[in-house]
Motif scaffolding. Structure first.
Motif, short mmCIF file in Angstrom:
data_model
loop_
_atom_site.label_atom_id
_atom_site.label_comp_id
_atom_site.label_asym_id
_atom_site.label_seq_id
_atom_site.Cartn_x
_atom_site.Cartn_y
_atom_site.Cartn_z
N CYS A 259 0.83 -1.21 0.00
CA CYS A 259 0.00 0.00 0.00
C CYS A 259 0.87 1.26 0.00
CB CYS A 259 -0.93 0.02 1.21
SG CYS A 259 -1.87 1.57 1.29
N PRO A 260 0.69 2.12 -0.99
CA PRO A 260 1.53 3.31 -1.08
C PRO A 260 1.17 4.37 -0.03
CG PRO A 260 -0.13 3.36 -2.80
CD PRO A 260 -0.27 2.05 -2.10
N ALA B 125 -2.18 2.70 4.39
CA ALA B 125 -3.57 2.67 4.83
C ALA B 125 -3.93 1.36 5.51
CB ALA B 125 -4.49 2.90 3.63
N ILE B 126 -3.03 0.35 5.39
CA ILE B 126 -3.38 -0.98 5.90
C ILE B 126 -2.57 -1.29 7.15
CG2 ILE B 126 -3.52 -3.44 5.31
CD1 ILE B 126 -3.59 -2.61 2.36
N ILE C 204 -8.24 -1.79 6.37
CA ILE C 204 -7.87 -0.62 5.58
C ILE C 204 -8.53 0.61 6.22
CG2 ILE C 204 -8.13 0.50 3.33
CD1 ILE C 204 -8.07 -2.31 2.07
N CYS D 72 -7.04 5.48 2.30
CA CYS D 72 -7.06 4.75 1.03
C CYS D 72 -7.51 5.64 -0.12
CB CYS D 72 -7.99 3.54 1.16
SG CYS D 72 -8.22 2.69 -0.41
N THR D 73 -6.75 5.64 -1.19
CA THR D 73 -7.07 6.44 -2.37
C THR D 73 -7.45 5.53 -3.54
OG1 THR D 73 -4.82 6.30 -3.15
CG2 THR D 73 -5.36 8.17 -1.72
N PRO E 78 -5.52 -0.99 -7.84
CA PRO E 78 -5.31 -1.04 -6.38
C PRO E 78 -4.31 -2.13 -6.04
CG PRO E 78 -7.64 -0.84 -6.89
CD PRO E 78 -6.94 -1.09 -8.20
N CYS F 128 -3.35 -3.50 -3.18
CA CYS F 128 -3.72 -4.57 -2.24
C CYS F 128 -4.48 -5.68 -2.97
CB CYS F 128 -4.55 -4.00 -1.09
SG CYS F 128 -5.96 -3.04 -1.61
S1 SF4 Z 1 -6.42 0.43 -2.71
FE1 SF4 Z 1 -4.33 1.20 -2.69
S2 SF4 Z 1 -4.41 2.86 -1.20
FE2 SF4 Z 1 -6.22 1.62 -0.83
S3 SF4 Z 1 -5.59 0.20 0.72
FE3 SF4 Z 1 -5.30 -0.83 -1.25
S4 SF4 Z 1 -3.17 -0.41 -1.71
FE4 SF4 Z 1 -3.73 1.04 -0.09
#
Ligand code: SF4
Ligand code: SF4
Ligand code: SF4
Lengths: 520, 63
Positions: free
Chosen positions: B20-21, B24-25, B34, B39-40, B49, B51
């Motif tokens: 996750c950039p 958020a996790i 999450i 989370c974007t 995404p 994840c």
């Molecule tokens: S969708 Fe992207 S930003 Fe959201 S939790 Fe998953 S990896 Fe992180």
């Protein structure tokens, strides 16, 4: 000069990237063909630097596996690919067995556990990280954190890790930096067409790839990682899972490809497939190989990259000698209760000295027994298989009814060599023998001519004899290879007189449900 | 606009956390969750995404 020639057979001179430590060798013969250049032979025909690395490593040296213990710590649960023989609810089945769940640890818990085990088990020589996912997925964070602490706290323990290879090229520098001198890569194919049937997808460069693309990337990363490691002098063992109908014959190609890139050992393991594991293969009726099918492929690869046949496909939290697992004695709760354990390598050091002393004598006595057979038995007698009940130390020192596995030796005019192991249920668990279990044991060693034991009861003895497998307890507590050769000499005479018959053509069953044994 | 983890199917492997950039996790009471505020859906950062792309149990889904 002989040193150079046999290096060839050990390393397989890299067309691409020979290991940095290796001297430039001539286009020598492909090396010796008999087991006399096996890993068990030690310094006489192996680069001393390599021998130093493998001699006490149970997974890299067949000889060491009788004496030394390994320990896996399950600190790496994440993975970056999907294999059709894997169900991610369980451990990674590249190194481990499907359907097994290891106790996940944080790096701190792992360190504590390792120090406690090292104190209890002086045979401990190697700490490995083999999952329960991929040790280099999620950036290898937990894997390297564990090694970092270990290197400081217990510098006498060797470190190794296993990986599917996808992220390997990114981590080779780090691996070298932590003095990890053994790496296992699971390589099941060198052709993306084959790979697409094994791997539904991979996660690479922030993207999920499927089909041929996925297999192609994985293959390229595996080959690159392998070359990068061997060119730095890091020993690489390649694991392949044999999947009948998908990659069985293809494994010869894999063997050539990894040999040419400097792999030190090639370990061909049977697919273990069962619908209960919920894997794609399990649910779709893909079967694993029989003992003879596995042996045929292993034999065909002999002469290529050196084969490893003693792999037990251990759990990602296995503890102990190969073939045993003392993990239950060291669960997180029990470790917690032990309090702080100090590092002390005294017991391990003296154990290693003891093994060193024993080794020298063993090499000589094996050679003498082999010469005796060569002189007295012609070359026309076919080799036979012998099942051996042993607790380690290269001796026949286990009771038939207590054996949780039998080690299989092939003995013939060319000598005796270890060719595999068969896991069984203990025949007399709890004291009394039970008939179903005995049938299981018979099926597991049905291709053997004899079974060597320290002791055996009258009933199982009779059933074995009826099944055509001779129970032998006259070599109790003796060394395995010398006894096997003595038996073979006698067997050849009896064969000549027509008192016994060859068991050629018999096959045996590889157990699927079995896990590396837990001690009761 | 956020993703969520179907906790019943999650194997608690942590692969998503590492990808996750937006951090958020995280692991909460033995399962990964999450944070919808962070989370974007990886928009503007990656094609898909992260994840969901790495999850072996396919249990990271739009909330
Ligand atoms: S969708 Fe992207 S930003 Fe959201 S939790 Fe998953 S990896 Fe992180
Ligand atoms: S899985 Fe194979 S390589 Fe790993 S410890 Fe067990 S025997 Fe050795
Ligand atoms: S990647 Fe999937 S299975 Fe693994 S922790 Fe995240 S949500 Fe759970």
């Amino acid at each position: 000069m002989s040193n150079v020639v046999s290096l060839d057979s050990i390393f397989g001179l890299g067309e691409l990237a020979p290991p940095a430590t290796m001297p430039a060798a001539p286009e020598a013969a492909s090396g010796c063909s008999s087991s006399s250049c096996g890993l068990s032979d030690g310094p006489a025909d192996m680069d001393p630097a390599v021998w130093e690395k493998v001699k006490n490593h149970p997974c890299y040296s067949e000889e060491a596996h009788h004496y030394f213990a390994r320990m896996h710590v399950a600190v790496a649960p994440a993975c970056n690919i999907q294999c059709n023989y894997c169900n991610r609810k369980y451990d990674c089945s590249n190194e481990s067995r499907p359907g097994v769940v290891s106790e996940k640890l944080t790096p701190d818990q792992a360190l504590k556990k390792i120090l406690a085990v090292a104190q209890e088990i002086p045979q401990l020589s190697v700490i490995g990280i083999a999952g329960p996912g991929d040790s280099l997925a999620a950036n290898g964070r937990n894997t390297f954190a564990t090694f970092e602490m270990l290197q400081k706290k217990a510098p006498d323990l060797k470190l190794c890790l296993s990986t599917n290879g996808l992220a390997l090229p990114d981590h080779v520098d780090t691996i070298a930096q932590y003095n990890i001198d053994h790496v296992t890569i699971t390589i099941n194919m060198v052709d993306p067409e084959v790979g697409a049937q094994i791997y539904p997808w991979i996660f690479y460069k922030h993207k999920r790839w499927t089909g041929l693309d996925a297999a192609k990337i994985l293959h390229e990363q595996q080959m690159l990682g392998l070359e990068m490691l061997t060119s730095r002098g890091i020993l690489v063992k390649v694991n392949s899972v044999m999947i009948p109908g998908i990659n069985d014959e293809h494994l010869l190609e894999v063997n050539k490809a990894v040999k040419s890139r400097g792999a030190f050992l090639h370990n061909i393991m049977p697919l273990i497939s069962d619908p209960a594991h919920g894997t794609y293969f399990g649910l779709n009726g893909q079967r694993g190989p029989t003992a003879q099918e596995l042996k045929v492929v292993q034999d065909a690869c002999e002469g290529g990259a050196k084969l490893m046949r003693h792999c037990r496909q251990c759990r990602a939290d296995a503890v102990g000698l190969l073939g045993e697992d003392r993990g239950e004695e060291f669960t997180a709760d029990k470790i917690e209760a032990m309090g702080i354990v100090e590092y002390d390598d005294e017991a391990r050091r003296s154990y290693r000295e003891h093994v060193e002393a024993e080794r020298a004598g063993r090499h000589a006595s094996k050679a003498a027994a082999q010469a005796d057979v060569r002189d007295s038995v012609g070359t026309t007698v076919d080799p036979i298989l012998i099942a051996v009940a042993t607790k380690g130390g290269e001796r026949i020192n286990e009771h038939f009814g207590h054996a949780k596995e039998f080690q299989i030796y092939e003995v013939g005019p060319g000598g005796a060599k270890f060719v595999g192991h068969r896991r069984v249920d203990q025949y007399c668990e709890g004291g009394s023998g039970d008939v179903d279990t005995l049938d299981g044991v018979l099926a597991a060693i049905n291709d053997c001519t004899a079974v060597f034991v320290a002791k055996i009861g009258g009933c199982p003895s009779k059933s074995l004899a009826e099944a055509g497998i001779e129970p032998v307890d006259r070599f109790a507590f003796d060394y395995i290879e010398e006894s096997a050769l003595a038996y073979f000499k006698d067997y050849a005479e009896r064969l000549d007189q027509g008192v016994v018959q060859s068991r050629a053509g018999q096959d045996a069953v590889i157990r699927t449900g079995a896990l590396t044994a837990r001690r009761a | 606009m956020a993703y969520k983890i179907k906790s019943a199917e999650c194997t608690v492997c942590g692969a998503c956390e590492a990808e996750c950039p937006n951090i958020a996790i995280s692991l909460k009471k033995g399962t990964y969750v999450i944070d919808p505020a962070k989370c974007t859906e990886c928009q503007g950062q990656f094609d898909s995404p992260q994840c969901a792309a790495v999850c072996p149990a396919d249990c990271c889904v739009p909330a």
